[in-house]
Design a protein around this motif. Structure first.
Motif, PDB file in Angstrom:
ATOM      1  N   ASN A   1      21.094   8.719 -15.869  1.00  0.00           N
ATOM      2  CA  ASN A   1      22.134   7.695 -15.673  1.00  0.00           C
ATOM      3  C   ASN A   1      21.817   6.403 -16.435  1.00  0.00           C
ATOM      4  O   ASN A   1      21.679   5.329 -15.843  1.00  0.00           O
ATOM      5  N   LEU A   2      21.724   6.518 -17.733  1.00  0.00           N
ATOM      6  CA  LEU A   2      21.471   5.343 -18.581  1.00  0.00           C
ATOM      7  C   LEU A   2      22.777   4.931 -19.248  1.00  0.00           C
ATOM      8  O   LEU A   2      23.485   5.777 -19.814  1.00  0.00           O
ATOM      9  N   TRP A   3      23.102   3.653 -19.184  1.00  0.00           N
ATOM     10  CA  TRP A   3      24.324   3.134 -19.808  1.00  0.00           C
ATOM     11  C   TRP A   3      23.937   2.042 -20.792  1.00  0.00           C
ATOM     12  O   TRP A   3      23.332   1.044 -20.401  1.00  0.00           O
TER      13      TRP A   3
ATOM     14  N   ASN B   1      22.621  12.505 -18.524  1.00  0.00           N
ATOM     15  CA  ASN B   1      23.690  11.531 -18.291  1.00  0.00           C
ATOM     16  C   ASN B   1      23.406  10.187 -18.961  1.00  0.00           C
ATOM     17  O   ASN B   1      23.080   9.202 -18.301  1.00  0.00           O
TER      18      ASN B   1
HETATM   19  C1  LIG Z   1      26.303   9.011 -14.977  1.00  0.00           C
HETATM   20  O1  LIG Z   1      25.774   7.710 -15.097  1.00  0.00           O
HETATM   21  C2  LIG Z   1      26.709   6.677 -14.842  1.00  0.00           C
HETATM   22  C3  LIG Z   1      26.010   5.362 -15.050  1.00  0.00           C
HETATM   23  O2  LIG Z   1      25.448   5.322 -16.330  1.00  0.00           O
HETATM   24  C4  LIG Z   1      27.253   6.818 -13.434  1.00  0.00           C
HETATM   25  O3  LIG Z   1      28.240   5.840 -13.221  1.00  0.00           O
HETATM   26  C5  LIG Z   1      27.821   8.189 -13.225  1.00  0.00           C
HETATM   27  O4  LIG Z   1      28.199   8.343 -11.882  1.00  0.00           O
HETATM   28  C6  LIG Z   1      26.775   9.231 -13.567  1.00  0.00           C
HETATM   29  N1  LIG Z   1      27.383  10.563 -13.481  1.00  0.00           N
HETATM   30  C7  LIG Z   1      26.830  11.527 -12.773  1.00  0.00           C
HETATM   31  C8  LIG Z   1      27.555  12.832 -12.802  1.00  0.00           C
HETATM   32  O5  LIG Z   1      25.813  11.374 -12.128  1.00  0.00           O
END
Ligand SMILES: *[C@@H]1O[C@H](CO)[C@@H](O)[C@H](O)[C@H]1NC(C)=O
Ligand SMILES: *[C@@H]1O[C@H](CO)[C@@H](O)[C@H](O)[C@H]1NC(C)=O
Length: 396
Positions: free
Chosen positions: A233-235, A263
């Protein structure tokens, strides 16, 4: 052990902030000048900074550490949790300077190291000047006696971290490292080091979840942002890179047993005169690692050597991997709206593992040129598709 906050200095100021009629939360302020730090750039202020941290950390209230304008000579420091204070804001308006002798910081892994902290924000208009050039010169002279150098700002095993504003100048090694952290927000940071400075990665993230890097400018000698195993979850949005090596997921497969990268979103990135643009890289070695679910969107390349590249056959000087193939599985990688110029004929290169071909690779609206002409693409062991306009012609 005596709690550092128990012996409160008389100079401490307590400010009450009314949050609502029914709730009052206190913020206690700690100015480093009141703990012995000197803004003259010559007197060591390491102790003053540590005492201010210990007082803030031990406070029952939220705390605010203030570093006013001025220059502060500071050696390497460890700021450790578990703090009693529920949240600590460190506002730096001054410039923190490293000792001129690179050996002083160089023998530590980190300059400012936060370990096991929760709810720490570092903000302000100030800077960290690590005085890296003398160590870079030592490394350039190929001397085996140079220390590897200290990372400027490191967070390990920490949660709810913010870095906002601030500049990191001339780091000895990496500028910022996020390792084993959760919920990290980096915004408006400026990172500067020479294009030929060794190992001066801008921001390195690994073993971390929910990390955001926004509106940040990174000019450095190594990777702009490097992403290690266990990143989830890296943005990344509105980041400019160059000079340097560009954004890199990897090197992966350093170790046999490795967590995956999953992700990742990279949006509105700009690369100027970098070695790579958007890269995924793994050693040609067995590994349990993987990369899954990466979206690269809206990217501008200006004179970039390898704008889009997956390299799973990394094995410099053919050492430590001869005859081996990468065990890293790369899957579901999307490139959309990538445009600009490549400084080499091959603008798109997918060089995947013979054992684990890359799958689910998608190119959409890509327009990369080389010397105003069509560039080329290269595919090896890759499965995917090209949609809408893709220049150079895709080999997927
Ligand atoms: C992927 O990461 C984003 C934040 O970068 C988050 O908002 C999103 O929920 C994540 N998606 C999953 C499927 O975990
Ligand atoms: C691709 O980019 C080049 C250079 O910016 C531009 O001249 C060309 O029109 C673009 N091609 C398409 C099909 O958009």
């Amino acid at each position: 052990m005596k709690l550092p906050g128990c012996n409160l200095p008389g100079i401490m100021v307590v400010v009450f902030v009314m949050l609502s009629i029914n709730s009052t939360s206190a913020v206690t302020k700690f100015n480093v000048l009141n703990f012995g730090a000197k803004p003259n750039g010559r007197t060591y202020s390491t102790d003053g900074f540590l005492k201010a941290w210990n007082a803030a950390c031990g406070s029952a209230d939220s705390s605010f550490i203030y570093v006013p304008k001025g220059r502060y000579l500071v050696g390497s420091l460890q700021f450790k949790g578990k703090c009693r204070s529920p949240g600590i804001i460190i506002r730096i308006d001054g410039t923190i300077v490293a000792p001129l002798d690179y050996g002083v910081l160089g023998k530590s892994r980190n300059w400012f190291s936060f370990e096991g902290v929760t709810g720490v924000s570092i903000i302000g208009a100030g800077a960290f000047d690590a005085k890296g050039p003398s160590l870079w010169a030592c490394k350039a002279s190929n001397s085996n006696s140079c220390p590897s150098g200290a990372t400027t700002l490191s967070f390990t095993n920490s949660n709810n971290i913010r870095i906002n504003g601030l500049m990191s100048l001339n780091s000895q090694m990496f500028h910022i490292v996020i390792n084993g952290c959760k919920n990290v927000h980096i915004q408006g940071v400026k990172i500067i080091a020479a294009g030929d400075s060794p190992n001066t990665d801008g921001i390195h993230v690994q073993l971390s979840t929910d990390v955001e890097i926004l509106k940040t400018s990174i000019k450095t000698g190594d990777d702009c942002i490097s992403i290690g195993p266990g990143t989830k979850n890296l943005w990344v949005e509105q980041v400019t890179c160059g000079p340097g090596h560009g954004i890199s997921i990897g090197s992966l497969a350093k170790d046999l047993k490795e967590d995956g990268v999953q992700n990742v979103t990279m949006k509105r990135t700009t690369f100027s005169n970098t070695q790579n643009g958007l890269r995924i890289k793994s050693w040609a070695r067995p590994s349990t690692g993987f990369v899954e679910g990466v979206r690269f969107t809206d990217s501008v390349m200006r004179n970039v050597q390898n704008p889009i590249v997956i390299d799973q056959n990394y094995c410099p000087r053919n050492e430590n991997c001869p005859g081996q193939v990468s065990g890293v599985k790369i899957k579901d990688i999307i490139y959309t709206d990538i445009r600009g110029t490549s400084s080499t004929p091959v603008a798109i290169k997918f060089d995947c593992s013979t054992k684990n071909p890359c799958t689910g690779i998608k190119l959409q609206n890509v327009n990369l040129t080389y010397l105003k002409k069509a560039a080329q693409s290269f595919c090896s062991n890759v499965v995917g598709k090209a949609v809408d306009l893709v220049r150079p012609d895709s080999c997927l």
